[in-house]
Structures are given as C-alpha cells and as structure tokens.
Write an enzyme that holds these catalytic residues in place. Structure first.
Site, PDB file in Angstrom:
ATOM      1  N   GLU A 112      52.693 -11.442  72.142  1.00 30.81           N
ATOM      2  CA  GLU A 112      52.803 -12.688  71.391  1.00 30.81           C
ATOM      3  C   GLU A 112      54.285 -12.992  71.172  1.00 30.81           C
ATOM      4  O   GLU A 112      55.041 -12.152  70.694  1.00 30.81           O
ATOM      5  CB  GLU A 112      52.062 -12.549  70.046  1.00 30.81           C
ATOM      6  N   ASN A 171      49.107  -9.585  64.402  1.00 28.91           N
ATOM      7  CA  ASN A 171      47.780 -10.189  64.560  1.00 28.91           C
ATOM      8  C   ASN A 171      46.946  -9.077  65.193  1.00 28.91           C
ATOM      9  O   ASN A 171      46.888  -8.925  66.404  1.00 28.91           O
ATOM     10  CB  ASN A 171      47.838 -11.432  65.450  1.00 28.91           C
ATOM     11  N   LYS A 231      49.585  -7.768  58.311  1.00 27.52           N
ATOM     12  CA  LYS A 231      49.616  -9.217  58.105  1.00 27.52           C
ATOM     13  C   LYS A 231      48.234  -9.577  57.564  1.00 27.52           C
ATOM     14  O   LYS A 231      47.226  -9.374  58.241  1.00 27.52           O
ATOM     15  CB  LYS A 231      49.870  -9.924  59.433  1.00 27.52           C
ATOM     16  N   GLU A 250      47.467 -17.207  58.708  1.00 24.72           N
ATOM     17  CA  GLU A 250      47.160 -17.679  60.056  1.00 24.72           C
ATOM     18  C   GLU A 250      45.883 -17.044  60.610  1.00 24.72           C
ATOM     19  O   GLU A 250      45.846 -16.546  61.731  1.00 24.72           O
ATOM     20  CB  GLU A 250      48.350 -17.431  60.987  1.00 24.72           C
ATOM     21  N   ARG A 273      53.271  -7.599  54.726  1.00 20.14           N
ATOM     22  CA  ARG A 273      54.083  -8.797  55.011  1.00 20.14           C
ATOM     23  C   ARG A 273      53.906  -9.889  53.958  1.00 20.14           C
ATOM     24  O   ARG A 273      52.791 -10.138  53.480  1.00 20.14           O
ATOM     25  CB  ARG A 273      53.754  -9.358  56.384  1.00 20.14           C
ATOM     26  N   LYS A 325      60.230 -12.224  55.769  1.00 22.34           N
ATOM     27  CA  LYS A 325      61.027 -12.849  56.834  1.00 22.34           C
ATOM     28  C   LYS A 325      62.343 -13.362  56.264  1.00 22.34           C
ATOM     29  O   LYS A 325      62.423 -13.687  55.084  1.00 22.34           O
ATOM     30  CB  LYS A 325      60.261 -14.014  57.466  1.00 22.34           C
ATOM     31  N   ASP A 350      59.879 -19.978  58.952  1.00 28.92           N
ATOM     32  CA  ASP A 350      59.483 -19.134  60.075  1.00 28.92           C
ATOM     33  C   ASP A 350      60.554 -19.029  61.159  1.00 28.92           C
ATOM     34  O   ASP A 350      60.461 -19.695  62.182  1.00 28.92           O
ATOM     35  CB  ASP A 350      58.188 -19.704  60.688  1.00 28.92           C
ATOM     36  N   GLU A 379      61.558 -16.982  69.640  1.00 33.67           N
ATOM     37  CA  GLU A 379      60.450 -17.938  69.621  1.00 33.67           C
ATOM     38  C   GLU A 379      60.926 -19.380  69.449  1.00 33.67           C
ATOM     39  O   GLU A 379      60.456 -20.281  70.134  1.00 33.67           O
ATOM     40  CB  GLU A 379      59.498 -17.553  68.479  1.00 33.67           C
TER      41      GLU A 379
END
Ligand code: GCW
Length: 711
Positions: free
Chosen positions: A178, A221, A298, A302, A335, A371, A376, A404
């Site tokens: 990812e 994820n 996580k 999402e 997280r 983060k 993000d 990303e």
C-alpha cells in the site's frame, strides 16, 4: 597455448569488464558502496591489524562488514585477520573493561551507544558495552573512512536519543505494498519460512548501518492471518534473520482478530473472553518469537475495526492488547490516525479530540503513534497538535518515507528537510523551546518509552526505493531517529559521499539540489499552505477539482474551499477553530493574518485573492509565481545533473536523469492544472514571469491514470 584457450584468456576479462558494471552500479548497494579510498594508506594500515574481542552472531556480521569494506576500499585483495594481539593491533573492537579504559571514561554508553577513540600510537578503539553497540560503532567508523574524515582528537561518542527506531511496512501478505512505489513487497511470505532470501540479510544490514532497530513487516490495514501459526512461523524466520543485526520484529494486529480467528461473537475490549483470547495469542506469539516487539494497531480509521464498534475508547482498545503483551515485555504502538467516517467536524481536529481527554489512561507499555501532521503526510503540514498535549502518555512520531503525496517514485524530494521542520517546531507547551523533538525524545515530559516510525519506501526494485535519491530518505530517516538534531545538511553530505563520491564539484551542487527539493516540491504542488489537492484515491498528480465523493474529507474542495471570495481553510475561531488545539502563543501568531508564516497561510485562513502578502504581491500573483518557481527549479535540477555526468557511473546517472526529467515535466503539469483551476475563482491574469499553460483546464481534468502503483 591451445588457440581456443588463448581466445578464452583474451575474451574472459573483456566479458567480465563488459558485464560487471551492469551489476555493480544498479544502486543495490545503497550507501554501503565501499568504493576505493582516495588515500587508502592509513586505513589499510589500521585494517591490516585488527583485534575483535568476543564471539557472537553480531560480531560475525561485524567482521564480515569489515571484510566487505576492505574489498571495496583497497585495490588489491585484502583478506583480514581479526585476532591480532592487543599490543600489535591497530584497530581494536571490544567491549569496555575497567583495565583498558581510562578511569575518566565512566560515562554510560547505553545499550546501543559506542565510542571511537584514537590512542597516541595512532591505534583506533571502537568501544561499546554490547555487541550491537560495537556493530553500530564499526559502521560509523567505516562511514567516516569512506567519507574521507577522521576521528576527532577528543574521540567520537554516539548514543541514540530515541529508543525504538522503526520502519513500518505497509506490505500485504500477497506482496502488494500500500502506497509502495518501488515494486512488490520484499517479504516473500509464500516461500517463507524455508527460503531465506539474501535480501532479508541485506535489508537488516542496511538498517543496522543507520541504527534502525525495529521493523513492522505488515500493513496497518491489517490482515488477521498473520497471527495464525502458519504465518507466525514465517514471521519467526524473519525475526531470526533480523536478531543479530539488533532489529526487533513487530506485527500489525487487526482488532477484530478474536472474531475472525477465534470465532468469538465480539471483539469488545472489555469482554473477558476477548481479553483471554489476546492473552493466549500473545503467549503463542512469544513461543515463536521470544523477543517479539509488540503490535502496531490502526483502529477506528478508514474502515478498520476498533473499540468504537463497542462504544469503547482508544485507551480501552490499546490497554486490551497492552495487558496481553505486558508479561512478555511487548509494547503496543496505537495509532492516533483516527477520524470519523461521517465528517462531523474538521478532520484536522478529530485525533486530538479522540485522544487528548484520555491522557494518562493508557498502560505504561502503550505508546501512541502520531503522524507528523493532523491531516495526512501532505507536502507540508504544521505539526500535529497532539505533540505537547499528552504529557502523561508517551507519543511517538510517524513520518512517511514513501512519497504518497510527494510525487511518488519519480520526484526527488529530500525528506529530512520536512522531518526537521516538524521536529524543530515549537509547541510552546512548557514555554519557548518545547520543540516536537523534545516531546519525541522524552525529555519534555519524561516519557519512559520513546520511538519513531517511518513508513518505508522499500520494494523489490533493484535499487530498493525506485528513485536512487529516495535511498537518502531511508538513510536520513535512520539518522534522525538516532538523533533528531542531526541537520539535513549533514545527512545529505554524508549520504552523497557514501553513495557517490567525495568530489567537491559533485557534492556542492547536488547537496544544494537536495536541500532545496522539499521547498521546490511544495511550490509546484501546494504552495502557501494549500493541501490535499491531489488526484482522487491514488494521489498521483493534481486534482484540485476533486469534489462530491462519498466522503467529503477525501475531496480537494473540502480542503481549499476556493471561490471568488478567496481560498483556504478557515481554522481560526471564525472557522473550525482547529487552532484552539495549539498553545496560546501559536494561536496568537497563527491566528493573525499578518503574523502567520506564509507557508501555513491557507492551512489556517480563508484569504481573499487580492490580499497583499509580504512580497507586496497579491495572494493570486504570489501563488502563481510560487508554482513557476517550483517548475524553474525542477528544470534547473535536470541541467545540474546533466553536467555531473563525469562524476557518476553511467547507469545511475541515466536513471536519475530520466526521473529528474519526469519531475520537471510533472511540475509543469501541477502548475498548469492548479493555476487554471484556481484562476476561475481568482479571475485575474497570470502575473509576468509565469508561463501560460499550453492546454486548457478540461484537458487536465480529463487525465486518468488507471494503474497507479500502491493504490
Ligand atoms: O495516508 C493514508 C493512505 C492510506 C493509509 C492511511 C493510514 C495505510 O492514503 O493508504 O493506509 O493513510 O495511514 O492508515
């Protein structure tokens, strides 16, 4: 001589000459090139008489490293011996002992620190209290030698400022990555545990050479499968490889695993059966991996399951796993990237609201992973307001090394500049000087656990990271995790010397290019505090027009709010008041249109297009000129690199050149698309000095990229 033989003796060297460059300069060797030293005599003398005391898998790695270095440093074949007597040895690698060391040298070196010293006779001592400290010290010494530097007269002392320096791999069990742009996952789960790929050793070695001591090998994820015996056996095989390099293995834990694997009707953290399930699972994991580091989680984010599913708090969720790991010494990295599915409020505010009230409610083996910014991994974000706001709960930093939102594999952006900007930001929570780095290293609030995570940019590409220069981001992340005060300039300098050459004619222009690359990318992507205006979902290229999707806070218009009246997200008291989550000093400064640093302007304010900026230009003119500046610099980089051909091997030179050209081309794409889009609202012409776009807005809005990697 037989004519065939004669032909062979003639052909073989030719063939080898022709072939070897093909394999030697593809970047696989990273910053561990060990190219021939310019003046090898001194180092050759030292390495001609080595004494390594002790015996362990780590010390075996250390000896092998010295041999590898010698093979590269010196022209001739140079087999090393490691058993010179103390009196005759010139390079001594040993743990400290009271007899040997100056009584003044009582200072702690910690579990991982080391010291490099030179005695009057010119012998070098690499000293530490552990084998891993010796390995780190040896790497450092070799790096100094490669860079043509010497040990300062007073010696060189180094100890990490952060305990856990970790890579996060967003790698799936099926080997997709990812947000990975450098090929497939290097973890070949299918062949594990029986086949141990040489690349696992090379990976561990590269990490050890920059002090990284932990790795989470699976995606946040998460797939619960990794917690089954079949996969634990595979993970254990990786942990066995990593151990002598000082690297601890961690896994991601899917919160609903008790339901998926244990067939329980619930994953409620307060349910005794669920607690028991995790306890048993932890026991099982430690049978496979006795020094397992713990879980990264996580949750409630999402689509990932979490304590919210049972109306429980993040602390309830984290503590459940922490209790299971505690008897074995494991930790939970929980997280803070939690935000609601329904966009009830400014997304930038949600993590703070979710976590800050629970300060002090987490077990002592939990660390909350935050983060660097509240949205993000944008090209630029102000630091996350949680830093400084949780004095009783250890917080760790999560940086993204994979790009990303920053041009992915082909844009050269030297990320230590971004990392340092965040680490040196002042939270003001305990008065001026309360920097984010002091939160992270534990010194501000006295945290007993400290850590930093970097989302890896590593894949199966021969050069590991896609772009040769993205190796510098892996390297730089390691250096900053070891010591967050290290300057980007030092990192760039060191990396260039180790990876390419010490030639000043090369170092100077390329270092400049690296150090300005972050600002350059911000300029051609998101100047003046713009953010999240990338294309939908894969985030490759511009998409300021992205609007009206199933979630508002994944669209660009949610973030830039452009209209004829202006542009920017009002996060002051007249808007979402996200600003309220920062210290009063920052509220005052950033809340004020005249005082806010312009780099954060549109992050916190909705500003009229004709608002005058410090340059005297209107917001619109300034924005347009910044886009142009980014483009100009990206083009200059192409020219700079072209001129340096004589300093770089053909293969890496050509590779980097083609990527720099892509970057320059895409910088124009960004500039044109964004300016045409915003111009509809600004309703002003482009100022002098800005090249007019060659295509219209419709053209840019019609661009579709279907198979962007990592998506
Ligand atoms: O940056 C975003 C990415 C997701 C990622 C998520 C996260 C792993 O778009 O791909 O998921 O953040 O950090 O959890």
């Amino acid at each position: 001589m037989n004519p065939y033989l004669r032909l062979l003796t003639f052909l073989i060297p030719l063939l080898l000459q022709g072939i070897s460059p093909l394999f030697s300069k593809d970047g696989y060797k990273l910053w561990l090139q060990y190219h021939p030293l310019e003046s090898p005599q001194k180092v050759q003398r030292l390495m001609g008489a080595i004494r390594v005391e002790g015996d362990s898998p780590t010390l075996a790695i250390l000896k092998k490293e010295l041999q590898l270095a010698a093979n590269g440093f010196f022209d001739e074949n140079h087999p090393l011996a490691f058993d010179y007597q103390e009196e005759s040895a010139r390079l001594i690698i040993s743990k400290r002992s009271p007899q040997r060391w100056d009584p003044a040298d009582k200072g702690s070196l910690g579990r991982e620190g080391f010291r490099l010293l030179q005695n009057d006779a010119g012998a070098i001592w690499i000293a530490a209290d552990t084998d891993i400290g010796l390995l780190y010290g040896t790497f450092k010494w070799l790096q100094l030698m490669q860079a043509g530097q010497s040990i300062p007269a007073a010696g060189f002392h180094s100890e990490p400022k952060i305990q856990r320096r970790i890579l996060n791999h967003w790698d799936n069990l099926n080997r997709t990555v990812e947000r990975g742009y450098a090929g497939a996952s290097i973890w070949n789960w299918h062949r594990l545990p029986d086949h141990i790929d040489q690349q696992y050793h090379d990976y561990a070695r590269a990490n050890a050479s920059i002090g990284i001591n932990g790795t989470v090998v699976t995606n946040v994820n998460a797939n619960a499968l990794v917690l089954t015996p079949e996969y634990l056996e595979k993970a254990a095989a990786l942990a066995d490889v990593f151990r002598p390099y000082g690297i601890t293995l961690y896994l991601t834990a899917r919160f609903s695993a008790p339901m998926e694997l244990g067939r329980l009707p619930t994953a409620d953290p307060l349910d005794p059966e669920v607690q028991e399930w995790w306890k048993k699972k932890a026991e099982e994991i430690y049978q496979y991996i006795p020094d397992f580091g713990g879980f990264l989680v996580k949750a409630d984010s999402e689509g990932q399951p979490g304590p919210h599913n049972y109306q429980r708090s993040q602390a309830d969720g984290a503590n459940l796993l922490a209790d299971a790991l505690k008897p074995h010494g494991g930790i939970v990295m929980w997280r803070a990237f939690v935000y609601s599915e329904d966009t009830p409020d400014d997304r930038a505010k949600q993590a703070y609201q979710e976590f800050q009230p629970y300060d002090g409610s987490f077990r002592d083996n939990v660390i909350v992973q935050v983060k660097n910014g509240a949205i993000d991994f944008q090209p630029r974000e102000p630091f996350h307001p949680l830093f400084g706001a949780m004095p009783q709960t250890p917080l760790m930093m999560e940086f993204q090394i994979t790009q990303e939102y920053l041009g992915q594999a082909t844009h050269h952006v030297f990320l230590p500049s971004l990392y340092t900007e965040v680490l040196q930001s002042d939270t003001y929570v305990n008065g001026p000087g309360s920097t984010v780095s002091k939160v992270i290293d534990g010194s501000l609030h006295g945290y007993s656990l400290t850590a930093m995570a970097g989302v890896a940019n590593i894949g199966t590409d021969r050069n590991w990271t896609g772009h040769h220069f993205h190796q510098a981001n892996w390297f730089g992340y390691g250096r900053l995790a070891w010591d967050p005060q290290t300057s980007p300039e030092t990192i760039a300098d060191e990396w260039l010397r180790l990876t390419f050459t010490n030639a000043p004619e090369f170092i100077k222009p390329v270092k400049k290019m690296m150090l300005q690359s972050h600002e350059m990318a911000v300029n051609y992507m998101t100047p003046l505090g713009l953010h999240h205006i990338m294309a939908w979902s894969h985030h490759y290229g511009p998409g300021p027009w992205v609007t009206d999707r199933h979630r508002d806070d994944w669209t660009a218009t949610y973030y830039h709010k452009a209209s004829e009246n202006g542009v920017g997200f009002d996060r002051t008291a007249s808007g979402s008041n996200a600003l309220e989550q920062y210290a009063p000093e920052l509220q005052e400064k950033w809340g004020n249109l005249q005082q806010i640093p312009e780099k954060y302007l549109l992050w916190f304010h909705h500003v009229r297009w004709d608002h005058p900026l410090k340059s005297g230009r209107t917001l619109w003119d300034e924005m347009a000129l910044r886009y142009q500046k980014g483009v100009d610099e990206a083009r200059e980089n192409v020219a700079t690199w072209q001129n340096l051909q004589s300093h770089v091997d053909e293969e890496r030179h050509a590779h980097v050149l083609s990527f720099l050209k892509i970057q320059a081309k895409e910088a124009v794409w960004w500039k044109d698309a964004c300016l045409l889009y915003f111009q509809q609202f600004a309703q002003s012409p482009l100022p002098d000095g800005v090249e007019p776009p060659e295509k219209n807005l419709e053209y840019f809005m019609g661009i579709r990229h279907r198979y962007v990697p990592g998506n």
